[in-house]
Design a protein around this motif. Sequence first.
Motif, PDB file in Angstrom:
ATOM      1  N   ILE A  76      24.078 -45.975  66.869  1.00 51.68           N
ATOM      2  CA  ILE A  76      25.068 -46.160  65.808  1.00 51.68           C
ATOM      3  C   ILE A  76      24.793 -45.201  64.655  1.00 51.68           C
ATOM      4  N   LEU A  77      23.513 -44.898  64.450  1.00 46.58           N
ATOM      5  CA  LEU A  77      23.079 -44.042  63.356  1.00 46.58           C
ATOM      6  C   LEU A  77      22.253 -42.886  63.915  1.00 46.58           C
ATOM      7  N   SER A  78      22.623 -41.668  63.558  1.00 54.78           N
ATOM      8  CA  SER A  78      21.887 -40.503  64.047  1.00 54.78           C
ATOM      9  C   SER A  78      20.672 -40.236  63.170  1.00 54.78           C
ATOM     10  N   PRO A  79      19.501 -40.023  63.766  1.00 47.10           N
ATOM     11  CA  PRO A  79      18.319 -39.716  62.962  1.00 47.10           C
ATOM     12  C   PRO A  79      18.413 -38.329  62.333  1.00 47.10           C
ATOM     13  N   VAL A  80      17.777 -38.188  61.185  1.00 49.53           N
ATOM     14  CA  VAL A  80      17.699 -36.894  60.520  1.00 49.53           C
ATOM     15  C   VAL A  80      16.729 -35.988  61.279  1.00 49.53           C
ATOM     16  N   ARG A  81      15.639 -36.581  61.742  1.00 47.00           N
ATOM     17  CA  ARG A  81      14.647 -35.883  62.551  1.00 47.00           C
ATOM     18  C   ARG A  81      14.184 -36.805  63.667  1.00 47.00           C
ATOM     19  N   GLY A  82      13.639 -36.195  64.722  1.00 46.93           N
ATOM     20  CA  GLY A  82      13.115 -36.977  65.825  1.00 46.93           C
ATOM     21  C   GLY A  82      14.177 -37.304  66.864  1.00 46.93           C
ATOM     22  N   HIS A  83      13.781 -38.102  67.845  1.00 46.29           N
ATOM     23  CA  HIS A  83      14.669 -38.395  68.969  1.00 46.29           C
ATOM     24  C   HIS A  83      14.557 -39.861  69.386  1.00 46.29           C
ATOM     25  N   VAL A  84      15.684 -40.401  69.859  1.00 45.58           N
ATOM     26  CA  VAL A  84      15.709 -41.702  70.525  1.00 45.58           C
ATOM     27  C   VAL A  84      15.989 -41.420  71.999  1.00 45.58           C
ATOM     28  N   LEU A  85      15.101 -41.877  72.861  1.00 47.83           N
ATOM     29  CA  LEU A  85      15.237 -41.603  74.293  1.00 47.83           C
ATOM     30  C   LEU A  85      15.646 -42.856  75.050  1.00 47.83           C
ATOM     31  N   LEU A  86      16.659 -42.717  75.878  1.00 50.84           N
ATOM     32  CA  LEU A  86      17.100 -43.766  76.800  1.00 50.84           C
ATOM     33  C   LEU A  86      16.929 -43.229  78.206  1.00 50.84           C
ATOM     34  N   ASP A  87      16.038 -43.845  78.955  1.00 52.53           N
ATOM     35  CA  ASP A  87      15.690 -43.361  80.296  1.00 52.53           C
ATOM     36  C   ASP A  87      15.276 -41.886  80.259  1.00 52.53           C
TER      37      ASP A  87
ATOM     38  N   LYS B  62      24.362 -49.130  79.798  1.00 59.17           N
ATOM     39  CA  LYS B  62      22.922 -49.400  79.887  1.00 59.17           C
ATOM     40  C   LYS B  62      22.394 -50.249  78.738  1.00 59.17           C
ATOM     41  N   LEU B  63      23.080 -50.191  77.575  1.00 62.27           N
ATOM     42  CA  LEU B  63      22.537 -50.809  76.371  1.00 62.27           C
ATOM     43  C   LEU B  63      23.629 -51.571  75.639  1.00 62.27           C
ATOM     44  N   GLY B  64      23.347 -52.829  75.327  1.00 67.88           N
ATOM     45  CA  GLY B  64      24.290 -53.646  74.580  1.00 67.88           C
ATOM     46  C   GLY B  64      23.767 -53.946  73.190  1.00 67.88           C
ATOM     47  N   LEU B  65      24.662 -54.026  72.205  1.00 66.98           N
ATOM     48  CA  LEU B  65      24.276 -54.286  70.821  1.00 66.98           C
ATOM     49  C   LEU B  65      25.081 -55.454  70.279  1.00 66.98           C
ATOM     50  N   LEU B  66      24.368 -56.431  69.703  1.00 67.70           N
ATOM     51  CA  LEU B  66      25.019 -57.522  68.975  1.00 67.70           C
ATOM     52  C   LEU B  66      24.675 -57.345  67.500  1.00 67.70           C
ATOM     53  N   PRO B  67      25.626 -56.835  66.690  1.00 69.93           N
ATOM     54  CA  PRO B  67      25.326 -56.547  65.271  1.00 69.93           C
ATOM     55  C   PRO B  67      25.216 -57.827  64.459  1.00 69.93           C
ATOM     56  N   GLN B  68      24.794 -57.681  63.227  1.00 71.74           N
ATOM     57  CA  GLN B  68      24.646 -58.824  62.333  1.00 71.74           C
ATOM     58  C   GLN B  68      26.020 -59.320  61.882  1.00 71.74           C
TER      59      GLN B  68
END
Length: 270
Positions: free
Chosen positions: A52-63, A78-84
Motif C-alpha cells: 500500500i505504501l512504497s518505501p523510500v529505500r530498501g525492498h519488500v520481498l514476496l516469494d 498471494k497476500l490479503g490485507l484487512l485494514p484498520q
Amino acid sequence: MSRLETLGIDAGYAETLILHEIDLAIPDGQVTILIGPNGSGKSTLLKATARILSPVRGHVLLDGRDIHRLDTRAVAAKLGLLPQGPVAPEGLTVRELVGQGRFPHQTLFRQWSHADEDAVAEAMAVAGVSDFADRAVDTLSGGQRQRCWVAMALAQETELVLLDEPTTFLDLKVQVDLMDLLTGLAHERGRTLVIVLHELSLAAAYADYLVMMKQGRIVATGCPERIFTAGRLHEVFGLRASILRDPASGRPVCVPLSARQKRAESEAAQ
C-alpha cells in the motif's frame, strides 16, 4: 527462506520518515504480532509490507521478488490485507462482502463460478458467519462485522494475511474469540498471519513471533517467552509492570504496577 520479508526499508508520508532500516523476515505458517506505542510505525510497516505504501529505500520481498514490481492481481492472489476500521457500503450483505474476496480470481475469461461459490461458503463457515449470510453487514455487532471481514480475507484464499488492529473496540470475550479464530488459521490451516495489536497481554498470549517497535525501529523480535519482559516493556512503552506466567499455558502476562506499588518500590529502594 521467508515468503515475506523487508530488507532495510525506510518509509513514511510526504516529507516525514516513519520507518528506519527495517529488516524483518516473517516466519511462514505462524502468527507474527507487531506491538509498540502509538506512532511507533506498526501500521506503516504493515502498509509497506502489503504494497500500500512504497518505501523510500530498501525492498519488500514476496516469494523472493520485489513486491512493488509485481502486478496488483498477482499480489492479491498471494497476500490479503484487512485494514484498520474497514467499512462496508450500506446495505451490502455478508455474502456479497465475502464474495469480494474472490476478485483476484476473476479475469475477462473467468467469471463467477462454482469454485467461487464454494470458496465463499467455506470462508463464511470457518469464520462463523454463515447464519447471517443474507443480512446487511451494517446491521451486525462489532464482533460479527470483524468476522465478516476475516471471512472476506479467507475467501481470497491467500496464504499470507495481514491485519491492522482487528480487535480494536471489541469486548474482551469477542477479542479472544477472534484471536482464537485467527490463530487457528495459522496452526490448523497453515496460513501466515501478521497482526498489529495494542493489547499487550493479548499479543503475548497469541503470538508465535513477537515484534516490538519504538520510534520507527524494531527493538526486539522473538518468542514472547524470551522478549516480553518487564525491562523491555519499560524500555519500549515506558510502562512499569510485573510479568507473570499463566500456569496453564506458560505464556507471559503483563500486570501494570499501580501508583501505590510504584511508591512502595521507590520507598523500598531509598
